[in-house]
Design an enzyme around this catalytic site. Structure first.
Site, mmCIF file in Angstrom:
data_model
loop_
_atom_site.group_PDB
_atom_site.id
_atom_site.type_symbol
_atom_site.label_atom_id
_atom_site.label_comp_id
_atom_site.label_asym_id
_atom_site.label_seq_id
_atom_site.Cartn_x
_atom_site.Cartn_y
_atom_site.Cartn_z
ATOM 1 N N SER A 155 7.284 7.013 -1.279
ATOM 2 C CA SER A 155 7.715 5.624 -0.212
ATOM 3 C C SER A 155 9.050 5.011 -0.870
ATOM 4 C CB SER A 155 6.807 4.689 0.115
ATOM 5 O OG SER A 155 6.413 3.835 -1.092
ATOM 6 N N LYS A 198 6.444 -1.892 -3.665
ATOM 7 C CA LYS A 198 7.312 -2.107 -2.338
ATOM 8 C C LYS A 198 8.546 -2.788 -2.794
ATOM 9 C CE LYS A 198 5.243 0.659 0.645
ATOM 10 N NZ LYS A 198 4.524 1.446 -0.308
#
Ligand SMILES: C[S@@+](CC[C@H](N)C(=O)[O-])C[C@H]1O[C@@H](n2cnc3c(N)ncnc32)[C@H](O)[C@@H]1O
Length: 621
Positions: A119, A157
């Protein structure tokens, strides 16, 4: 950070220079390390120059010289971090990386994590990389952070604050952001270390006798792992049920008697019962034995539910004056007074249940309640107390926690009761698998097991993980004995010196490299493999001829030396009377990867230690 190979090349250059007064040529480096070409030697030289270990100005053959090491710092790798779906945050430090101080700045405390998933690829963070994190609880908009959300799930993230909420943004256009009202920041990324080492690692042993075969069909990515009684209690480094079942189905048949010599919480034993194998389980951790028994004893769910409901009624009526407070060391350090009172009432009510199997089964939910209502950080296998500022607000609702676990567990038992084969049996032995535990010689049709990754002190501390529960549920006559478990497990007591006769060249080589840096660590490692070798001998005794012994193992990293446990087991076992038929390598996407690789389980090690493991398939001659 230097990779293992880079350290080896550097050592070689240093010792060559010391002997000859000049550096080795690229060709000599190539020959020494059996590299494909001299340009690969050059690649290592440039990496060492870039990292500041070789002088840059002398870029001529034989002209490289080592420089005085810059100030370096050893950073613990605490586990794995999901760059994808969040994974449970558990910390099991069992590896470290060494980097130069100027790569991360002088301020702050740091730790490292291995990255799983894709990701963050647009930020240049790839699956298998290591990220170095500076510990901090506050981050600026747009910084890449370790974020813990929901029930202790960690993810990597970019963090943004928007309209009173947090947006955790992947750096991959194919993925959606995660929005949450609350996010716990555990640090920001300050350095990314690309993992090239694995690409250079050998998949086969030097003499080509053993070959690791990567087989993605063993990954079971995304599959449910908590069916039946598998999910009734956390335990470090549990088997993925699918792996246990596949090994059982491949290497044994219905009606066979199997054995798991390091049964832990009993995952392989549950699977055996579901597919009609009789099973022995052996473990030296009393809590593991307790859990394994509860998981493999079928109980009529109606009776269980009736007792559970009656228990909830009873517990409300117990007065403070009727309870017995537990009497073990530091109980007030690990539990708030209010929690002690509630737990003691719950325990009293459970102990009043007449049927032992039901009492024990509900005690498992109680044991989880002990963990979740204690003053410990639940994301760690080691006992770490919640920080004092957070502890003030820590106000666990003991009965709700118990109800949540008990009801989930009853649902699991309902499934197990329905599917367990009624004519199969399970026997669980509290014992040391390096010794005779009374199982008859040549009586077992198949052994399936996953040994610890290493000693409890530096990898997964099974005993420490189990201590508070074990003290509350009375698995020891004297609850203070619970703190001694880790010393008794494999590798728990370092050997006095490094002299040994274990017939494994891979082990000898690993020990030498580790001892050069840290002799005490090398003695820990030797003690572990000495115990493991004795366990292999016992396994050989109880197994029938021509039958299979499968071990699921991790190749851990100690002092940046990758220890090839799979090859070591193959070498040791062949001397005992087994043939190594296969070494299968699997990814472990679902294992409790911490923000790790350890051992037995924080979601912690990169590369082969924690997110890859080997299944060594041995056959008795
Ligand atoms: C990787 S865990 C097994 C986990 C298990 N497969 C499960 O699913 O729960 C390894 C286990 O080995 C046990 N152990 C360590 N040394 C032992 C010894 N000498 N004899 C028996 N068990 C031992 C530990 O207590 C731990 O439970």
């Amino acid at each position: 950070m230097l990779t293992k190979k880079q350290v080896q090349v550097l050592d070689f250059i240093k010792s060559y220079r010391a002997k000859h007064g000049y550096a080795p040529s690229l060709e000599e480096i190539r020959q020494k390390f059996k590299l494909a070409s001299a340009s690969t030697s050059h690649y290592y030289i440039s990496k060492l120059q870039d990292a500041g270990f070789l002088n840059k100005e002398h870029n001529q053959p034989r002209a490289v010289s080592t420089v005085e090491a810059k100030q370096t710092v050893e950073i613990p790798i605490l586990g794995a971090i999901a760059a994808g779906q969040p994974i449970e945050a558990i910390e099991i430090p069992d590896e470290t990386i060494t980097i130069t101080r100027d790569e991360i700045g002088k301020q702050g405390k740091h730790y490292a994590l291995r990255v799983q998933g894709s990701s963050m690829i647009d930020e240049g963070i790839f699956d298998g990389d290591i990220v170095v994190i500076r510990k901090q609880e506050i981050a600026e908009n747009g910084q890449t952070v370790v974020a813990v959300i929901d029930d202790n799930q960690a993810t990597l993230k970019k963090l943004y604050r928007e309209n009173g909420k947090f947006r955790l943004q992947p750096a991959n256009p194919t993925l959606f952001p995660i929005y949450r009202g609350e996010v716990e920041v555990r640090g920001v990324v300050v350095k990314i270390i690309r993992n090239l080492e694995s690409q250079l690692d050998q998949g086969q042993s030097r003499d080509e006798k053993y070959v690791r075969k990567i087989d993605y069909s063993w990954d079971y990515r995304g599959e449910k792992t908590k069916s039946h009684t598998h999910g009734i209690h956390t335990y470090p480094a549990m088997f993925i049920p699918q792996v246990g079942r596949r090994l059982l189905e491949t290497y044994s048949k219905e009606g066979d008697t199997i054995c798991d010599i390091f049964c832990g919480s009993g995952s392989a034993l549950v699977e055996s019962r579901l597919i009609g194998r009789n099973a022995y389980g052996i473990d030296l951790n009393p809590l593991a034995i307790f859990l394994a028994k509860a998981k493999t004893t079928p109980i009529n769910p109606q009776k269980l539910t009736k007792e559970y409901l009656a228990l909830l009624d009873r517990v409300e009526k117990i007065k403070d004056s009727e309870i017995k407070r537990p009497d073990f060391k530091n109980v007030d350090f690990w539990f708030k007074d209010k929690v002690i009172v509630k737990l003691a009432k719950l325990k009293k009510a459970i102990r009043e249940i007449k049927e032992e199997s039901i009492q024990n089964f509900l005690m498992v939910a109680f044991s989880e309640t002990v963990r979740y209502s204690s003053n410990t950080k639940t994301g760690e296998f080691k006992l770490v107390r919640i920080k004092s500022d957070k502890l003030e607000k820590h106000d666990p609702d003991v009965i709700s926690i118990f109800r949540k676990h008990a009801e989930k567990n009853i649902a699991g038992m309902t499934e197990f009761y329905k599917d367990a084969k009624k004519d199969s049996w399970t026997k669980i032995i509290y014992g040391d698998s390096s010794k005779d535990n009374g199982i008859k010689a040549n009586s077992i049709d198949c052994i399936i097991t996953s040994p610890p990754y290493g000693d409890s002190r530096t990898t997964v501390a099974y005993g420490q993980f189990s201590r508070l529960s074990a003290q509350w549920i009375d698995v020891f006559d004297n609850p203070n004995d619970a703190s001694g478990v880790d010393n008794d497990l494999l590798g728990g007591r370092a050997t006095k010196n490094l002299t040994h006769v274990l017939p494994s060249d891979y082990l000898k080589e690993s020990l030498e490299k580790i001892a050069k840096q840290d002799e005490a660590r090398a003695r820990d490692v030797l003690s572990f493999y000495t115990g493991l070798n004795d366990c292999l001998k016992q396994a050989h005794t109880i197994l029938k001829a021509k039958k299979y012994f499968c071990l699921v193992v991790g190749n851990r990293l100690v002092k940046q030396v990758r220890i090839p446990t799979d090859f070591i087991i193959a070498e040791l076992a062949e001397k005992i009377g087994f043939t190594c038929e296969d070494i299968i390598v699997r990814n472990i996407p679902g294992k409790r990867m911490p923000i790790k690789n350890s051992p037995t389980n924080i979601v912690g090690a990169l590369e082969e230690t924690m997110n890859k493991e080997s299944i060594v398939v041995l056959r008795k001659n």
